[in-house]
Write a protein that holds these residues in place. Structure first.
Motif, PDB file in Angstrom:
ATOM      1  N   LEU A  84       0.836  -1.199   0.000  1.00  0.00           N
ATOM      2  CA  LEU A  84       0.000   0.000   0.000  1.00  0.00           C
ATOM      3  C   LEU A  84       0.874   1.253   0.000  1.00  0.00           C
ATOM      4  O   LEU A  84       0.619   2.192  -0.757  1.00  0.00           O
ATOM      5  CB  LEU A  84      -0.933   0.005   1.206  1.00  0.00           C
ATOM      6  CG  LEU A  84      -1.823   1.235   1.367  1.00  0.00           C
ATOM      7  CD1 LEU A  84      -2.730   1.426   0.160  1.00  0.00           C
ATOM      8  CD2 LEU A  84      -2.651   1.106   2.633  1.00  0.00           C
ATOM      9  N   GLU A  85       1.912   1.270   0.817  1.00  0.00           N
ATOM     10  CA  GLU A  85       2.830   2.415   0.868  1.00  0.00           C
ATOM     11  C   GLU A  85       3.464   2.659  -0.498  1.00  0.00           C
ATOM     12  O   GLU A  85       3.569   3.789  -0.957  1.00  0.00           O
ATOM     13  CB  GLU A  85       3.927   2.170   1.907  1.00  0.00           C
ATOM     14  CG  GLU A  85       3.476   2.326   3.327  1.00  0.00           C
ATOM     15  CD  GLU A  85       3.244   3.775   3.720  1.00  0.00           C
ATOM     16  OE1 GLU A  85       3.859   4.678   3.128  1.00  0.00           O
ATOM     17  OE2 GLU A  85       2.434   3.996   4.623  1.00  0.00           O
ATOM     18  N   GLU A  86       3.905   1.584  -1.141  1.00  0.00           N
ATOM     19  CA  GLU A  86       4.552   1.683  -2.448  1.00  0.00           C
ATOM     20  C   GLU A  86       3.591   2.232  -3.501  1.00  0.00           C
ATOM     21  O   GLU A  86       3.937   3.122  -4.278  1.00  0.00           O
ATOM     22  CB  GLU A  86       5.053   0.299  -2.856  1.00  0.00           C
ATOM     23  CG  GLU A  86       5.817   0.272  -4.152  1.00  0.00           C
ATOM     24  CD  GLU A  86       6.252  -1.145  -4.489  1.00  0.00           C
ATOM     25  OE1 GLU A  86       5.979  -1.571  -5.624  1.00  0.00           O
ATOM     26  OE2 GLU A  86       6.855  -1.815  -3.626  1.00  0.00           O
ATOM     27  N   LEU A  87       2.386   1.707  -3.515  1.00  0.00           N
ATOM     28  CA  LEU A  87       1.384   2.149  -4.477  1.00  0.00           C
ATOM     29  C   LEU A  87       0.991   3.606  -4.225  1.00  0.00           C
ATOM     30  O   LEU A  87       0.908   4.405  -5.158  1.00  0.00           O
ATOM     31  CB  LEU A  87       0.154   1.241  -4.406  1.00  0.00           C
ATOM     32  CG  LEU A  87      -0.973   1.499  -5.386  1.00  0.00           C
ATOM     33  CD1 LEU A  87      -0.480   1.466  -6.821  1.00  0.00           C
ATOM     34  CD2 LEU A  87      -2.073   0.477  -5.194  1.00  0.00           C
ATOM     35  N   LEU A  88       0.784   3.950  -2.983  1.00  0.00           N
ATOM     36  CA  LEU A  88       0.426   5.316  -2.626  1.00  0.00           C
ATOM     37  C   LEU A  88       1.535   6.286  -3.026  1.00  0.00           C
ATOM     38  O   LEU A  88       1.266   7.350  -3.585  1.00  0.00           O
ATOM     39  CB  LEU A  88       0.140   5.417  -1.126  1.00  0.00           C
ATOM     40  CG  LEU A  88      -0.345   6.758  -0.604  1.00  0.00           C
ATOM     41  CD1 LEU A  88      -1.574   7.246  -1.350  1.00  0.00           C
ATOM     42  CD2 LEU A  88      -0.645   6.658   0.878  1.00  0.00           C
ATOM     43  N   ALA A  89       2.785   5.914  -2.794  1.00  0.00           N
ATOM     44  CA  ALA A  89       3.909   6.768  -3.169  1.00  0.00           C
ATOM     45  C   ALA A  89       3.961   6.970  -4.687  1.00  0.00           C
ATOM     46  O   ALA A  89       4.197   8.085  -5.171  1.00  0.00           O
ATOM     47  CB  ALA A  89       5.222   6.165  -2.667  1.00  0.00           C
TER      48      ALA A  89
END
Length: 102
Positions: A84-89
């Motif tokens: 989720l962090e990677e996608l959001l970034a």
């Protein structure tokens, strides 16, 4: 009422497709301004670009809200949180680079 879990793999694929289509449309407008057959065609391409920008903004808002919920919930899976962090970034970076002029 139970909300369905977000399917991050599907979101990642759709996001990549939107980014690719956005780049292709923008490139078409920049390279072929004299070759476009009509103002109507140019307006359609501009509208498609605006739609993608709006979709990416909506996706960014949805992912941020989902992340906040996950941060508050107990028992999160570390792999999902990292994904989720990677996608959001990635969406945030795209939005910052391409949403100028909104």
């Amino acid at each position: 009422m139970h909300e369905p879990a977000i399917k991050l793999d599907a979101i990642r694929i759709q996001t990549a497709r939107m980014m690719e289509i956005y780049a292709l449309l923008k490139n078409e407008l920049e390279k072929n301004t004299l070759l476009l057959s009509s103002e109507e065609t140019r307006a359609q391409l501009d509208s498609a670009i605006d739609t993608i920008r709006a979709n990416m903004r909506q996706l960014l808002n949805t992912l941020m809200a989902y992340q906040e919920k996950q941060d508050c919930a107990d028992g999160n899976e570390p792999a999902e949180a990292g994904e989720l962090e990677e996608l959001l970034a990635a969406v945030l970076e795209w939005h910052t680079a391409n949403a100028a002029g909104e």
